[in-house]
Design an enzyme around this catalytic site. Structure first.
Site, PDB file in Angstrom:
ATOM      1  N   TYR A 127      32.582  18.221  15.347  1.00 33.86           N
ATOM      2  CA  TYR A 127      32.628  16.777  15.439  1.00 33.86           C
ATOM      3  C   TYR A 127      32.831  16.109  14.001  1.00 33.86           C
ATOM      4  CZ  TYR A 127      32.166  17.599  20.481  1.00 33.86           C
ATOM      5  OH  TYR A 127      32.546  18.016  21.858  1.00 33.86           O
ATOM      6  N   PHE A 418      22.319  14.140  27.375  1.00 37.13           N
ATOM      7  CA  PHE A 418      23.388  13.132  28.439  1.00 37.13           C
ATOM      8  C   PHE A 418      24.582  13.574  28.482  1.00 37.13           C
ATOM      9  CE2 PHE A 418      23.312  11.583  24.158  1.00 37.13           C
ATOM     10  CZ  PHE A 418      24.766  11.457  23.557  1.00 37.13           C
TER      11      PHE A 418
END
Length: 418
Positions: A127, A418
């Site tokens: 990322y 999450f």
């Protein structure tokens, strides 16, 4: 290949694709969970139209985002784009599918006016190319109770406090309110929606999430105010005739150190327990120093970077957080998408407020937007990043000045996936 948001009717194929992408094809369909998560336009997929199945084109990549709030230094809640559910089936990697979904989502987040995006990176090297940088770290401990010899005597606790085990219904009722009081105290924390509490109290089944009922205790001060919570399980294990049980801490919230001391005393006093295992704590949590012998605590094997941050709007983000000292610093920022590129003057005041504005002044530090995200939350120091050649110090002493301005009172930490 086609990249687009899915419809509600496509939740089932999206669910199966995400299970394949996370290498868990054996997991049962998470129908109810996906229905709760569904938000039009926020679940993307890549479809391969060659050789379609009877249900239609093959879903070969997944991506989901949702709006969340991230606590920043000073306690403010920064609205962010939370990215999750990112998979590409192994048959379709290296085709630009992740790049297409990510860039579409980040551009939409900027259009909605969100200052930043967050995610949890399964692999370190994915990322950074999209402008994300590590923004919290998970630090845990394995404590040998016999070697540590328990907690030191005389640690301060609240006068007249009490600790009680509570039912799952009480956790769902009292836990959210406690968490909302705790969240502003911890940079890096995010919200816990209702379904978070339902899953973790067994009220909502999530296939693949191995839940078993544990022990939950609430700490109350003398006036009855709830100031802390601990949730743990104990594995029944014996070494011959001798108890050798690990106590596994799954959740730990304390509004102050006196509450934390009392809850840790409970954990270290449970019969049969030989090891207290805490997979994740704030990196600067004092737990080892509370022990009679801190050498009885060794780092947990899952210690790693955790939440990653991608800044999208520097003026909005830097205005939201607080600062520890007044000063001025000029940053030369590079951004793969160009959204935050340029020279920016960070100016902080004695009252803790700050702002960033474009400038033509000579830069003090040169860095990528990913490294800036790391410094924004205080997850690392500019001095250390400069030593690692991840930040370039253009003015002597600028890295130290950056650390003085950006250092948070508490090290950032996010206890929740999450």
């Amino acid at each position: 290949m086609e990249i687009r948001p899915i419809t509600r009717d496509e939740l089932a194929v999206w669910d199966r694709s995400i299970s394949r992408g996370f290498l868990r094809p054996h997991v049962a369909p998470a129908t109810e969970w996906r229905e709760i998560q569904f938000e039009p336009g926020r679940m993307q997929a890549a479809f391969d139209h060659r050789d379609p199945t009877p249900e239609g084109p093959r879903c070969v990549a997944t991506f989901r985002s949702f709006d969340a709030e991230l606590t920043v230094p000073g306690g403010a809640r920064l609205p962010v784009d939370a990215v999750t559910g990112v998979t590409v089936n192994s048959t379709h990697t290296r085709r630009g599918l992740l790049s297409g979904m990510m860039r579409r989502d980040l551009a939409a987040a900027r259009e909605r006016g969100l200052p930043a995006a967050i995610l949890i990176a399964a692999e370190y090297n994915i990322y950074g190319r999209f402008g994300f940088g590590p923004a919290t770290r998970s630090t845990g401990w394995r404590v040998d109770v016999l070697r540590a010899r328990g907690l030191r005597a005389g640690l301060p606790v609240h006068d007249g406090h009490r600790i009680d085990f509570v039912t799952l219904e009480e956790v769902r009722k009292l836990g959210p309110e406690l968490y909302e009081r705790w969240r502003p105290t911890q940079p890096g924390a995010i919200g816990r929606p209702e379904h978070w509490w339902r899953v973790r109290t067994g009220d909502l089944d999530l296939p693949g999430f191995e839940w078993k009922e544990g022990f939950t205790a609430l700490h109350r001060t003398a006036d009855g105010t709830v100031t802390g919570l601990i949730n743990y399980t104990v594995d029944e294990k014996f070494d011959g005739a001798y108890p050798d049980c690990p106590l596994n801490v799954r959740d730990f919230l304390a509004l102050d150190q006196q509450t934390a001391n009392a809850l840790w005393k409970l954990a270290f006093s449970v019969d049969w327990v030989r090891h207290v295992v805490v997979p994740s704590l704030r990196p600067d949590d004092p737990l080892p120093l509370l022990l009679n012998d801190p050498r009885g605590a060794r780092p947990h094997e899952d210690d790693s970077d955790f939440t990653w941050l991608r800044l999208l709007d520097l003026p909005a983000a830097f205005a939201a957080r607080r600062y520890t000292a007044p000063g001025r610093l000029v940053l030369d920022v590079t951004d793969p998408e160009g959204w935050t590129s340029g020279r920016w003057a960070l100016e902080t005041a004695a009252d803790g407020t700050g702002r960033t504005t474009p400038t033509e002044d000579a830069a003090d530090l040169a860095l990528g937007v990913g490294a800036l995200g790391t410094l924004f939350q205080g997850a690392d120091t500019a001095t250390r990043l400069a030593a690692a050649a991840m930040v370039a110090e253009l003015t002597p002493g600028a890295a130290g000045r950056a650390d003085t301005l950006l250092r948070p009172e508490r090290t950032p930490w996010n206890p929740d996936s999450f």
